[in-house]
Design a protein around this motif. Structure first.
Motif, PDB file in Angstrom:
ATOM      1  N   ARG A  33       0.815  -1.212   0.000  1.00 20.19           N
ATOM      2  CA  ARG A  33       0.000   0.000   0.000  1.00 20.19           C
ATOM      3  C   ARG A  33       0.855   1.271   0.000  1.00 20.19           C
ATOM      4  O   ARG A  33       0.463   2.292  -0.549  1.00 20.19           O
ATOM      5  CB  ARG A  33      -0.915  -0.024   1.223  1.00 20.19           C
ATOM      6  CG  ARG A  33      -1.971   1.074   1.216  1.00 20.19           C
ATOM      7  CD  ARG A  33      -2.990   0.835   2.315  1.00 20.19           C
ATOM      8  NE  ARG A  33      -3.992   1.886   2.313  1.00 20.19           N
ATOM      9  CZ  ARG A  33      -3.874   3.019   2.988  1.00 20.19           C
ATOM     10  NH1 ARG A  33      -2.801   3.231   3.719  1.00 20.19           N
ATOM     11  NH2 ARG A  33      -4.819   3.926   2.943  1.00 20.19           N
ATOM     12  N   ARG A  34       2.015   1.237   0.614  1.00 21.41           N
ATOM     13  CA  ARG A  34       2.899   2.398   0.675  1.00 21.41           C
ATOM     14  C   ARG A  34       3.872   2.474  -0.492  1.00 21.41           C
ATOM     15  O   ARG A  34       4.517   3.500  -0.685  1.00 21.41           O
ATOM     16  CB  ARG A  34       3.685   2.378   1.985  1.00 21.41           C
ATOM     17  CG  ARG A  34       2.821   2.472   3.223  1.00 21.41           C
ATOM     18  CD  ARG A  34       2.407   3.880   3.510  1.00 21.41           C
ATOM     19  NE  ARG A  34       1.482   3.987   4.631  1.00 21.41           N
ATOM     20  CZ  ARG A  34       1.088   5.129   5.157  1.00 21.41           C
ATOM     21  NH1 ARG A  34       1.538   6.266   4.674  1.00 21.41           N
ATOM     22  NH2 ARG A  34       0.232   5.154   6.161  1.00 21.41           N
ATOM     23  N   GLY A  35       4.020   1.407  -1.235  1.00 21.20           N
ATOM     24  CA  GLY A  35       4.961   1.413  -2.336  1.00 21.20           C
ATOM     25  C   GLY A  35       6.397   1.196  -1.932  1.00 21.20           C
ATOM     26  O   GLY A  35       7.302   1.411  -2.745  1.00 21.20           O
ATOM     27  N   THR A  36       6.643   0.778  -0.701  1.00 26.54           N
ATOM     28  CA  THR A  36       8.015   0.534  -0.242  1.00 26.54           C
ATOM     29  C   THR A  36       8.494  -0.873  -0.554  1.00 26.54           C
ATOM     30  O   THR A  36       9.703  -1.114  -0.600  1.00 26.54           O
ATOM     31  CB  THR A  36       8.107   0.774   1.272  1.00 26.54           C
ATOM     32  OG1 THR A  36       7.127  -0.051   1.943  1.00 26.54           O
ATOM     33  CG2 THR A  36       7.815   2.236   1.596  1.00 26.54           C
ATOM     34  N   LEU A  37       7.572  -1.810  -0.762  1.00 31.45           N
ATOM     35  CA  LEU A  37       7.919  -3.198  -1.057  1.00 31.45           C
ATOM     36  C   LEU A  37       7.230  -3.616  -2.350  1.00 31.45           C
ATOM     37  O   LEU A  37       6.087  -3.231  -2.615  1.00 31.45           O
ATOM     38  CB  LEU A  37       7.497  -4.133   0.088  1.00 31.45           C
ATOM     39  CG  LEU A  37       8.130  -3.873   1.458  1.00 31.45           C
ATOM     40  CD1 LEU A  37       7.517  -4.787   2.509  1.00 31.45           C
ATOM     41  CD2 LEU A  37       9.638  -4.072   1.408  1.00 31.45           C
ATOM     42  N   LEU A  38       7.931  -4.407  -3.134  1.00 31.67           N
ATOM     43  CA  LEU A  38       7.413  -4.911  -4.403  1.00 31.67           C
ATOM     44  C   LEU A  38       7.510  -6.429  -4.391  1.00 31.67           C
ATOM     45  O   LEU A  38       8.592  -6.984  -4.219  1.00 31.67           O
ATOM     46  CB  LEU A  38       8.205  -4.343  -5.581  1.00 31.67           C
ATOM     47  CG  LEU A  38       7.836  -4.869  -6.967  1.00 31.67           C
ATOM     48  CD1 LEU A  38       6.437  -4.405  -7.365  1.00 31.67           C
ATOM     49  CD2 LEU A  38       8.862  -4.408  -8.009  1.00 31.67           C
ATOM     50  N   ALA A  39       6.360  -7.095  -4.550  1.00 29.68           N
ATOM     51  CA  ALA A  39       6.312  -8.556  -4.588  1.00 29.68           C
ATOM     52  C   ALA A  39       6.232  -9.019  -6.030  1.00 29.68           C
ATOM     53  O   ALA A  39       5.479  -8.451  -6.839  1.00 29.68           O
ATOM     54  CB  ALA A  39       5.123  -9.072  -3.792  1.00 29.68           C
ATOM     55  N   ALA A  40       7.006 -10.047  -6.365  1.00 29.45           N
ATOM     56  CA  ALA A  40       7.051 -10.591  -7.721  1.00 29.45           C
ATOM     57  C   ALA A  40       6.934 -12.107  -7.648  1.00 29.45           C
ATOM     58  O   ALA A  40       7.721 -12.759  -6.945  1.00 29.45           O
ATOM     59  CB  ALA A  40       8.332 -10.178  -8.435  1.00 29.45           C
ATOM     60  N   GLY A  41       5.948 -12.663  -8.344  1.00 28.67           N
ATOM     61  CA  GLY A  41       5.786 -14.109  -8.421  1.00 28.67           C
ATOM     62  C   GLY A  41       6.601 -14.678  -9.562  1.00 28.67           C
ATOM     63  O   GLY A  41       6.597 -14.145 -10.682  1.00 28.67           O
ATOM     64  N   CYS A  42       7.312 -15.770  -9.287  1.00 25.44           N
ATOM     65  CA  CYS A  42       8.234 -16.357 -10.258  1.00 25.44           C
ATOM     66  C   CYS A  42       7.668 -17.651 -10.845  1.00 25.44           C
ATOM     67  O   CYS A  42       6.694 -18.210 -10.348  1.00 25.44           O
ATOM     68  CB  CYS A  42       9.593 -16.623  -9.610  1.00 25.44           C
ATOM     69  SG  CYS A  42      10.365 -15.152  -8.910  1.00 25.44           S
ATOM     70  N   SER A  43       8.305 -18.113 -11.893  1.00 26.89           N
ATOM     71  CA  SER A  43       7.842 -19.312 -12.583  1.00 26.89           C
ATOM     72  C   SER A  43       8.166 -20.587 -11.813  1.00 26.89           C
ATOM     73  O   SER A  43       7.573 -21.632 -12.087  1.00 26.89           O
ATOM     74  CB  SER A  43       8.477 -19.390 -13.974  1.00 26.89           C
ATOM     75  OG  SER A  43       9.893 -19.437 -13.878  1.00 26.89           O
ATOM     76  N   ASP A  44       9.084 -20.539 -10.852  1.00 24.15           N
ATOM     77  CA  ASP A  44       9.443 -21.725 -10.083  1.00 24.15           C
ATOM     78  C   ASP A  44       8.612 -21.874  -8.810  1.00 24.15           C
ATOM     79  O   ASP A  44       8.912 -22.723  -7.970  1.00 24.15           O
ATOM     80  CB  ASP A  44      10.924 -21.702  -9.724  1.00 24.15           C
ATOM     81  CG  ASP A  44      11.317 -20.476  -8.907  1.00 24.15           C
ATOM     82  OD1 ASP A  44      10.462 -19.586  -8.728  1.00 24.15           O
ATOM     83  OD2 ASP A  44      12.474 -20.406  -8.461  1.00 24.15           O
ATOM     84  N   GLY A  45       7.586 -21.052  -8.623  1.00 24.43           N
ATOM     85  CA  GLY A  45       6.726 -21.155  -7.457  1.00 24.43           C
ATOM     86  C   GLY A  45       7.131 -20.301  -6.282  1.00 24.43           C
ATOM     87  O   GLY A  45       6.448 -20.317  -5.260  1.00 24.43           O
ATOM     88  N   SER A  46       8.195 -19.526  -6.382  1.00 33.97           N
ATOM     89  CA  SER A  46       8.643 -18.666  -5.287  1.00 33.97           C
ATOM     90  C   SER A  46       8.123 -17.252  -5.495  1.00 33.97           C
ATOM     91  O   SER A  46       7.746 -16.856  -6.604  1.00 33.97           O
ATOM     92  CB  SER A  46      10.167 -18.652  -5.198  1.00 33.97           C
ATOM     93  OG  SER A  46      10.718 -18.105  -6.382  1.00 33.97           O
ATOM     94  N   CYS A  47       8.123 -16.495  -4.408  1.00 29.01           N
ATOM     95  CA  CYS A  47       7.705 -15.092  -4.434  1.00 29.01           C
ATOM     96  C   CYS A  47       8.836 -14.265  -3.836  1.00 29.01           C
ATOM     97  O   CYS A  47       9.228 -14.488  -2.685  1.00 29.01           O
ATOM     98  CB  CYS A  47       6.404 -14.884  -3.667  1.00 29.01           C
ATOM     99  SG  CYS A  47       5.828 -13.176  -3.623  1.00 29.01           S
ATOM    100  N   VAL A  48       9.346 -13.325  -4.603  1.00 23.76           N
ATOM    101  CA  VAL A  48      10.461 -12.483  -4.187  1.00 23.76           C
ATOM    102  C   VAL A  48       9.910 -11.123  -3.779  1.00 23.76           C
ATOM    103  O   VAL A  48       9.099 -10.539  -4.496  1.00 23.76           O
ATOM    104  CB  VAL A  48      11.496 -12.324  -5.308  1.00 23.76           C
ATOM    105  CG1 VAL A  48      12.672 -11.484  -4.837  1.00 23.76           C
ATOM    106  CG2 VAL A  48      11.967 -13.680  -5.781  1.00 23.76           C
ATOM    107  N   ILE A  49      10.333 -10.641  -2.618  1.00 26.12           N
ATOM    108  CA  ILE A  49       9.921  -9.330  -2.124  1.00 26.12           C
ATOM    109  C   ILE A  49      11.124  -8.409  -2.195  1.00 26.12           C
ATOM    110  O   ILE A  49      12.139  -8.638  -1.529  1.00 26.12           O
ATOM    111  CB  ILE A  49       9.371  -9.426  -0.691  1.00 26.12           C
ATOM    112  CG1 ILE A  49       8.154 -10.351  -0.653  1.00 26.12           C
ATOM    113  CG2 ILE A  49       8.994  -8.044  -0.164  1.00 26.12           C
ATOM    114  CD1 ILE A  49       7.581 -10.554   0.732  1.00 26.12           C
TER     115      ILE A  49
END
Length: 562
Positions: A33-49
């Motif tokens: 909501r604040r734009g300080t963190l960006l979450a990205a879903g990957c093709s291997d099933g992991s989520c990178v923040i």
């Protein structure tokens, strides 16, 4: 509409690629909501923040039971939870701070999109809206693992499924995925079906409370609200993005909608259509009448002033930006890679896009150098002007500063505890409990240089305590060049210097004076310690002469002249 391009200096929107993020093959993205963190879903099933301020990876959420590609990621309002849907039909709710999985459920169909209920810390935060690939949208309770299928069509007072658009070669019906989203406070669900209708649904009672017909009757592919909840964006298969104005109040929207229906005296079908007409009003249409491209991942800017959409053409990475008046203001052209997803930063004029190769590109405004900004009293002039100085300009205490001093009241109390709310987040009542940044996890990092330095020190200590060649060199002062280096190192350690200081050879007269000084009797010290002190003085002087003579011999042996 696209004939003229507005001057870019009139708006605050991104223009160039500032940086790109790389970690595996990323598929979808979402800001907190604040734009300080960006979450990205990957093709291997992991989520990178990602920490968007430092552009570094803050945390990686990896589920050992999930190896399929991530289809969507969604943050909770407080930023402490994140909902992840995957291609293996799984739905996971994670605790971002602890990195633990809270709930996991498996659906019957593959979820294309999943959105958490915007209830903040209320019990409704365990509710989520899921749009599967081959069935109607559903409300899923992650805590009880119960699902409720939402209606996707309204006909004559009955809620049914949307009629099939066409059929496969074997005669089976082809289902078109349906888009849906919560309103700002989550008491209503807006569903866009395949026959060009927007259904306003009370998800608690699972009833259609309003219907709005979209012109053209095309399939609705995307539906999303603006951040303030005042506008609704519809992306249809007729290559047109439509923006509707929300006429319902932001709070108690369901209550206001029910009052519209009860005040009407028409039949149920007419009441629902009348309520829909009083809920949404077509505001603007956006399209590219020249290229007629399909749009992907359209959304609003953080302040709702801009509408952005990505080109769905293969091999293109183009982002179109319009203002709310309908003018095309900018076309961002990226690399020759298809665009998969994009998101606008909640606060700053920045856009983040995902390419087919899995890279995340960060688009930012191209700022030009303006040196006058460093001087607050400086004024730029387009042409020379005659300067007229003020009467008190060069006074030690100008009259303007005297007036300021009189206006200041030193007895006024200064409030240093109250924090002013940001206008972009003034509607938040969870500012104290909101997760904005993730703490760094330090770990010991021993470099190769430290290991080598530790090993060399241990070897040096062993050589001093043993009969090593180094100890023999420093004691005996042999005539080898390596022995000189050993002497210099040992002298530097003992004397606190980095090298051994070499002295000149004393003359014969100096040696004679030193010899006389040694033979001269020392005066007796007062007290009972005179004898011992005399002995110590003689011993000390004797050692000093011996060291000095050894140094002289050392200089003669290695050819050091006066």
């Amino acid at each position: 509409m696209n004939a003229t391009i507005i001057d870019p200096l009139q708006g605050d929107f991104p223009e160039v690629i500032e940086e790109y993020l790389e970690h595996g093959i990323m598929k979808c993205i979402a800001f907190n909501r604040r734009g300080t963190l960006l979450a990205a879903g990957c093709s291997d099933g992991s989520c990178v923040i990602w920490d968007f301020e430092t552009r570094g990876i803050a945390k990686e959420l990896r589920d050992k039971d999930c190896v399929a590609a991530i289809t969507s990621v969604c943050w909770s309002k407080s930023g402490r939870h994140i909902l992840i849907s995957a291609a293996d039909k799984s739905l996971n709710l994670w605790d971002v701070m602890k990195g633990d999985k809270i709930y996991r459920t498996t659906l019957q169909q593959t979820p294309l999109q999943a959105r958490l209920h915007p209830g903040g810390g209320s019990p409704e935060s365990t509710l989520c809206l899921v749009c599967p690939f081959s069935s109607a949208p559903m409300i899923v309770n992650l805590q009880t693992e119960t699902t409720t299928t939402l209606p996707i069509s309204f006909s004559g007072g009955t809620t049914t499924g949307a009629p099939p658009r066409n059929k496969f070669s074997d005669g089976s019906a082809h289902y078109t995925p349906t888009a849906a989203c919560f309103n700002k406070h989550g008491d209503l669900v807006y569903v866009g079906n395949s026959i060009g209708e927007i259904l306003i649904i009370d998800h608690n009672k699972n009833q259609v409370r309003g219907v709005v017909a979209v012109s053209g009757g095309a399939v609705i592919k995307n539906i999303v609200f603006s951040r303030d909840g005042r506008h609704l964006l519809i992306n249809s298969s007729d290559r047109t993005i439509r923006v509707y104005e929300n006429l319902l109040p932001l709070k108690d929207s369901l209550k206001s909608l029910n009052e519209m229906i009860f005040d009407n005296i028409l039949d149920e079908g007419e009441m629902v259509k009348s309520a829909g007409a009083k809920s949404l009003l077509l505001f603007r249409e956006f399209q590219d009448s020249i290229t007629r491209v399909h749009w992907k991942a359209p959304c609003f800017s953080g302040d709702g002033e801009w509408v952005v959409g990505g080109s769905a053409s293969k091999g293109e990475h183009k982002i179109y930006i319009w203002d709310r008046a309908g003018h095309l203001v900018k076309i961002l052209e990226g690399p020759k890679e298809a665009l998969m997803d994009l998101a606008w930063h909640p606060v700053h004029p920045m856009v983040v896009s995902v390419s087919l190769t899995g890279l995340v590109y960060i688009w930012a405004k191209d700022y030009t150098e303006n040196w006058s900004a460093f001087a607050p009293d400086f004024k730029e002039l387009e042409e020379n002007e005659e300067y007229v100085e003020r009467e008190d300009e060069f006074d030690l205490m100008p009259e303007t500063e005297k007036v300021k001093d009189l206006e200041m009241n030193e007895d006024d109390e200064v409030d240093i505890t109250t924090v002013e709310k940001d206008s972009a987040f003034s509607d938040s009542d969870l500012s104290q409990e909101e997760l904005r940044f993730l703490p760094a996890d330090p770990f010991p990092d021993v470099s190769e240089q430290q290991e080598k330095h530790t090993a060399s020190n241990s070897k040096l200590g062993d050589s001093k305590n043993s009969d090593s060649p180094l100890s023999e060199e420093t004691g005996a002062m042999n005539h080898d060049s390596s022995q000189i280096e050993g002497m210099e190192n040992s002298g530097g350690e003992d004397g606190g210097m980095t090298y051994l200081k070499r002295r000149r050879k004393p003359s014969e007269k100096v040696l004679e004076l030193q010899a006389q000084k040694v033979r001269k009797p020392l005066p007796k010290a007062k007290g009972g310690l005179g004898k011992s002190s005399k002995t110590k003085s003689r011993i000390g002087n004797g050692i000093g002469i011996e060291q000095e003579q050894d140094m002289n011999n050392f200089g003669d042996e290695f050819g050091i002249d006066d």
